[in-house]
Scaffold this motif. Structure first.
Motif, PDB file in Angstrom:
ATOM      1  N   UNK A 197      58.608  14.807  45.644  1.00 48.15           N
ATOM      2  CA  UNK A 197      57.641  13.969  46.351  1.00 48.15           C
ATOM      3  C   UNK A 197      57.949  12.491  46.158  1.00 48.15           C
ATOM      4  N   UNK A 198      58.314  12.083  44.950  1.00 45.25           N
ATOM      5  CA  UNK A 198      58.668  10.676  44.712  1.00 45.25           C
ATOM      6  C   UNK A 198      59.903  10.272  45.510  1.00 45.25           C
ATOM      7  N   UNK A 199      60.875  11.170  45.568  1.00 44.55           N
ATOM      8  CA  UNK A 199      62.096  10.890  46.332  1.00 44.55           C
ATOM      9  C   UNK A 199      61.772  10.779  47.817  1.00 44.55           C
ATOM     10  N   UNK A 200      61.000  11.736  48.316  1.00 43.82           N
ATOM     11  CA  UNK A 200      60.629  11.723  49.735  1.00 43.82           C
ATOM     12  C   UNK A 200      59.814  10.481  50.068  1.00 43.82           C
TER      13      UNK A 200
ATOM     14  N   UNK B  99      62.074   5.891  57.288  1.00 41.72           N
ATOM     15  CA  UNK B  99      61.491   6.700  58.351  1.00 41.72           C
ATOM     16  C   UNK B  99      61.562   8.172  57.992  1.00 41.72           C
ATOM     17  N   UNK B 100      60.837   8.967  58.742  1.00 43.00           N
ATOM     18  CA  UNK B 100      60.710  10.391  58.426  1.00 43.00           C
ATOM     19  C   UNK B 100      61.753  11.232  59.168  1.00 43.00           C
TER      20      UNK B 100
ATOM     21  N   UNK C 147      60.346  26.490  47.202  1.00 41.10           N
ATOM     22  CA  UNK C 147      59.258  27.055  46.396  1.00 41.10           C
ATOM     23  C   UNK C 147      58.038  26.132  46.444  1.00 41.10           C
ATOM     24  N   UNK C 148      58.294  24.837  46.509  1.00 43.06           N
ATOM     25  CA  UNK C 148      57.182  23.874  46.521  1.00 43.06           C
ATOM     26  C   UNK C 148      56.754  23.478  47.930  1.00 43.06           C
ATOM     27  N   UNK C 149      57.687  23.439  48.851  1.00 45.70           N
ATOM     28  CA  UNK C 149      57.406  23.011  50.220  1.00 45.70           C
ATOM     29  C   UNK C 149      58.087  23.977  51.187  1.00 45.70           C
ATOM     30  N   UNK C 150      57.316  24.827  51.866  1.00 47.80           N
ATOM     31  CA  UNK C 150      57.922  25.804  52.779  1.00 47.80           C
ATOM     32  C   UNK C 150      58.799  25.175  53.863  1.00 47.80           C
ATOM     33  N   UNK C 151      58.547  23.922  54.190  1.00 50.41           N
ATOM     34  CA  UNK C 151      59.355  23.229  55.189  1.00 50.41           C
ATOM     35  C   UNK C 151      59.185  21.725  55.060  1.00 50.41           C
ATOM     36  N   UNK C 152      59.960  20.995  55.834  1.00 47.97           N
ATOM     37  CA  UNK C 152      59.909  19.535  55.761  1.00 47.97           C
ATOM     38  C   UNK C 152      58.522  19.006  56.116  1.00 47.97           C
ATOM     39  N   UNK C 153      57.869  19.629  57.098  1.00 48.55           N
ATOM     40  CA  UNK C 153      56.539  19.164  57.499  1.00 48.55           C
ATOM     41  C   UNK C 153      55.558  19.205  56.335  1.00 48.55           C
ATOM     42  N   UNK C 154      55.668  20.228  55.493  1.00 48.91           N
ATOM     43  CA  UNK C 154      54.787  20.327  54.318  1.00 48.91           C
ATOM     44  C   UNK C 154      55.034  19.162  53.359  1.00 48.91           C
ATOM     45  N   UNK C 155      56.292  18.765  53.241  1.00 47.86           N
ATOM     46  CA  UNK C 155      56.629  17.617  52.396  1.00 47.86           C
ATOM     47  C   UNK C 155      56.093  16.322  52.992  1.00 47.86           C
ATOM     48  N   UNK C 156      56.197  16.179  54.307  1.00 45.37           N
ATOM     49  CA  UNK C 156      55.666  14.991  54.988  1.00 45.37           C
ATOM     50  C   UNK C 156      54.152  14.910  54.770  1.00 45.37           C
ATOM     51  N   UNK C 157      53.467  16.038  54.904  1.00 48.13           N
ATOM     52  CA  UNK C 157      52.011  16.053  54.695  1.00 48.13           C
ATOM     53  C   UNK C 157      51.663  15.716  53.245  1.00 48.13           C
ATOM     54  N   UNK C 158      52.460  16.215  52.300  1.00 54.67           N
ATOM     55  CA  UNK C 158      52.216  15.893  50.883  1.00 54.67           C
ATOM     56  C   UNK C 158      52.431  14.401  50.637  1.00 54.67           C
ATOM     57  N   UNK C 159      53.438  13.827  51.273  1.00 53.57           N
ATOM     58  CA  UNK C 159      53.711  12.379  51.180  1.00 53.57           C
ATOM     59  C   UNK C 159      52.506  11.580  51.672  1.00 53.57           C
TER      60      UNK C 159
ATOM     61  N   UNK D 187      53.329   3.905  60.467  1.00 52.09           N
ATOM     62  CA  UNK D 187      54.736   4.259  60.617  1.00 52.09           C
ATOM     63  C   UNK D 187      54.884   5.749  60.942  1.00 52.09           C
ATOM     64  N   UNK D 188      54.131   6.583  60.225  1.00 54.10           N
ATOM     65  CA  UNK D 188      54.228   8.035  60.433  1.00 54.10           C
ATOM     66  C   UNK D 188      53.728   8.441  61.806  1.00 54.10           C
ATOM     67  N   UNK D 189      52.608   7.867  62.238  1.00 53.75           N
ATOM     68  CA  UNK D 189      52.037   8.287  63.525  1.00 53.75           C
ATOM     69  C   UNK D 189      52.928   7.856  64.685  1.00 53.75           C
TER      70      UNK D 189
END
Length: 199
Positions: free
Chosen positions: A18-21, A29-30, A51-63, A113-115
């Motif tokens: 999460x810190x890296x992302x 940018x994403x 194991x922690x993020x099923x996909x990139x979108x899950x990581x974006x949402x966690x960010x 930025x994300x939207x």
């Protein structure tokens, strides 16, 4: 109850991911960043990532959830500071925003930025941005209503627009001057709102 190693290590790996992302998504940018790069820079395995993020979108949402929580914590700190009046809390929130704008590596609002990268209003990332912004608007509206109930919501929308403008300009022009203008605008808004007569 004893903590097992399996309970500790994955959370450390998740935090590293999460810190890296967060650093890369905010800085570059994403959409331009792939999962492989995040895995490599976080120094985890692909299996650990999934194991922690099923996909990139899950990581974006966690960010975005982490960014949302950081802002909620700062606003909560302003509320908990024992300031004597709601206008002082508003000033403290504005000062916190100004502090962000003047911080090293500032690149605008993470949510705006994300939207811009997720324009579909039904997309979960877009929805997360809207939820954060609604919370922020409601919080500012509540503070302004404590000063003067009349027209609190339009005044809150004005505050949010001042904030958005400062966030956009702060990474383009001299952030010190931008923050001075922003804080002057907030002060004028507070005074104008406090002087309103109830209808």
């Amino acid at each position: 109850m004893a903590r097992s190693e399996t309970g500790v290590r994955p959370s450390e790996a998740r935090e590293r991911l999460l810190n890296t992302a967060t650093r890369i998504f905010y800085g570059e940018g994403i959409h331009s960043v792939g999962v492989d790069r995040i895995i490599a820079e976080a120094k985890v395995t692909r299996a650990t990532f999934y194991r922690h993020f099923p996909g990139k979108e899950d990581l974006v949402l966690a960010y975005l959830q982490a960014a949302d929580q950081a802002i909620r914590d700062r606003v909560g700190t302003a509320f908990a500071a024992g300031l004597p009046a709601p206008d002082d809390v508003l000033r403290a929130v504005a000062e916190s925003i100004a502090g962000d704008i003047q911080s090293a590596g500032f690149r605008g609002c993470a949510f705006l930025n994300a939207v811009a990268e997720y324009p579909d209003p039904d997309h979960p990332v877009h929805q997360a941005v809207l939820a954060h912004r609604q919370w922020f608007l409601d919080t500012i509206s509540t503070l302004l209503a404590s000063i003067q109930e009349a027209e609190a919501e339009p005044a809150a929308q004005h505050f949010v627009m001042l904030r958005d403008g400062a966030m956009a300009a702060g990474c383009l022009f001299d952030p010190v001057l931008i923050c001075e203008t922003f804080l002057r605008g907030v002060e004028g808004l507070i005074r104008t709102h406090a002087a309103r007569q109830p209808s």
